[in-house]
Design a protein around this motif. Structure first.
Motif, short mmCIF file in Angstrom:
data_model
loop_
_atom_site.label_atom_id
_atom_site.label_comp_id
_atom_site.label_asym_id
_atom_site.label_seq_id
_atom_site.Cartn_x
_atom_site.Cartn_y
_atom_site.Cartn_z
N LEU A 182 -0.75 -10.62 12.44
CA LEU A 182 -0.91 -9.06 12.02
C LEU A 182 -2.31 -8.73 11.65
CD1 LEU A 182 2.44 -8.44 10.00
CD2 LEU A 182 1.84 -7.83 12.21
N PRO A 183 -3.21 -9.65 10.93
CA PRO A 183 -4.59 -9.18 10.49
C PRO A 183 -5.36 -9.14 11.94
CG PRO A 183 -3.77 -10.86 8.90
CD PRO A 183 -2.71 -10.76 10.21
N THR A 184 -5.19 -10.17 12.93
CA THR A 184 -5.88 -9.72 14.22
C THR A 184 -5.49 -8.45 14.91
OG1 THR A 184 -5.61 -12.20 14.79
CG2 THR A 184 -5.97 -10.69 16.50
N VAL A 199 -5.35 0.62 14.16
CA VAL A 199 -4.25 0.75 13.23
C VAL A 199 -4.93 0.75 11.80
CG1 VAL A 199 -2.32 0.02 14.58
CG2 VAL A 199 -3.56 -1.78 13.36
N THR A 200 -4.12 1.36 10.95
CA THR A 200 -4.62 1.45 9.50
C THR A 200 -3.81 0.22 8.70
OG1 THR A 200 -2.82 2.76 8.79
CG2 THR A 200 -4.97 3.80 9.66
N ALA A 201 -4.36 -0.28 7.72
CA ALA A 201 -3.57 -1.22 6.98
C ALA A 201 -2.07 -0.65 6.08
CB ALA A 201 -4.40 -1.78 5.63
N GLY A 202 -1.99 0.60 6.19
CA GLY A 202 -0.78 1.24 5.63
C GLY A 202 0.54 1.00 6.67
N VAL A 203 0.19 0.71 8.09
CA VAL A 203 1.10 0.41 8.84
C VAL A 203 1.84 -0.81 8.66
CG1 VAL A 203 1.50 -0.10 11.42
CG2 VAL A 203 -0.02 1.64 10.78
N PHE A 204 1.11 -1.80 7.91
CA PHE A 204 1.94 -3.15 7.79
C PHE A 204 2.74 -2.95 6.34
CE2 PHE A 204 -2.05 -3.77 10.16
CZ PHE A 204 -1.27 -4.34 11.28
N LEU A 260 -5.73 -8.62 3.96
CA LEU A 260 -4.42 -8.86 4.56
C LEU A 260 -4.05 -10.35 4.98
CD1 LEU A 260 -1.91 -7.38 5.92
CD2 LEU A 260 -3.05 -7.18 8.09
N ARG A 261 -5.19 -10.93 5.27
CA ARG A 261 -5.15 -12.52 5.38
C ARG A 261 -4.96 -13.05 4.08
NH1 ARG A 261 -6.18 -13.97 10.37
NH2 ARG A 261 -7.81 -12.91 11.71
N ALA A 262 -5.14 -12.50 3.01
CA ALA A 262 -5.25 -13.24 1.69
C ALA A 262 -3.74 -13.22 1.21
CB ALA A 262 -6.02 -12.42 0.44
#
Length: 200
Positions: A79-81, A88-93, A115-117
């Motif tokens: 997903l981070p890729t 896309v924004t981080a909110g989508v995840f 996100l990777r963390a």
């Protein structure tokens, strides 16, 4: 002391007591009605969250296909890729039903690192090593948290699943547990057709 019944200031105390009882009974009735409706209050909200969550997975699927078009048909490894390479924004995840917060950062790279963390995604990605030609029964991503309906029944509780053809479907609790079991056992690709229950 004489009571003047024609004067509204001299109402008999019995009448006041009677109206207080009626008023109290009315409040009790309203309270009992609200109490009986509690199981139904959460249902529309969770239904809306399921739809928004499915929309998130659909956006992730579209971004993954765009990535594949730019990388010889190969789907992203994680997903981070997708966040790093696609629009896309981080909110989508993050699913609105979950308690996790979106990855943050002043730049895309910082959000990707966040996100990777870990702890900033509501979804598991299982498309690593697959191509954009993945069949419609292959699971690319799914909810990490069960959507639990107000009545808590197996058929109305479940998860959203992103499939190889880019579609998103909601599967019941039994199928969700089968997907999770394959995921944790390291089975790849995960096939929806091998799950023990049909989609709902």
């Amino acid at each position: 002391m004489t009571i003047d019944y024609r004067n509204p200031m001299h109402e008999p105390t019995r009448k006041r007591r009677g109206s207080l009882i009626v008023w109290s009974a009315g409040i009790l009735l309203v309270f009992l009605l609200l109490l009986s409706m509690l199981p139904f209050i959460g249902r529309p909200r969770e239904s809306a969250n399921i739809v928004r969550c499915a929309s998130n997975l659909r956006q992730i699927g579209q971004a993954a296909l765009l990535y594949a078009n730019e990388h010889g048909g190969e789907l992203p490894s994680d997903l981070p890729t997708i966040l790093q390479d696609e629009d896309v924004t981080a909110g989508v995840f993050v699913c609105p039903s979950s308690t996790v917060s979106a990855a943050t950062g002043a730049t895309t790279q910082q959000a990707v690192a966040s996100l990777r963390a870990g702890g900033h995604s509501s979804y598991a990605w299982t498309g690593d090593g697959l191509t954009s030609n993945a069949s419609a029964d292959i699971v690319l991503a799914f909810d990490l948290q069960m959507h639990v309906a107000a009545d808590r029944t197996v058929n109305t509780s479940g998860i959203n699943v992103l499939l190889g053809d880019g579609s998103v479907t909601f599967v019941n609790q039994t199928a969700a547990k089968a997907i999770w079991a394959q995921y944790h056992a390291g089975v790849r690709p995960i096939r929806l057709s091998k799950c023990t229950a049909s989609t709902t």
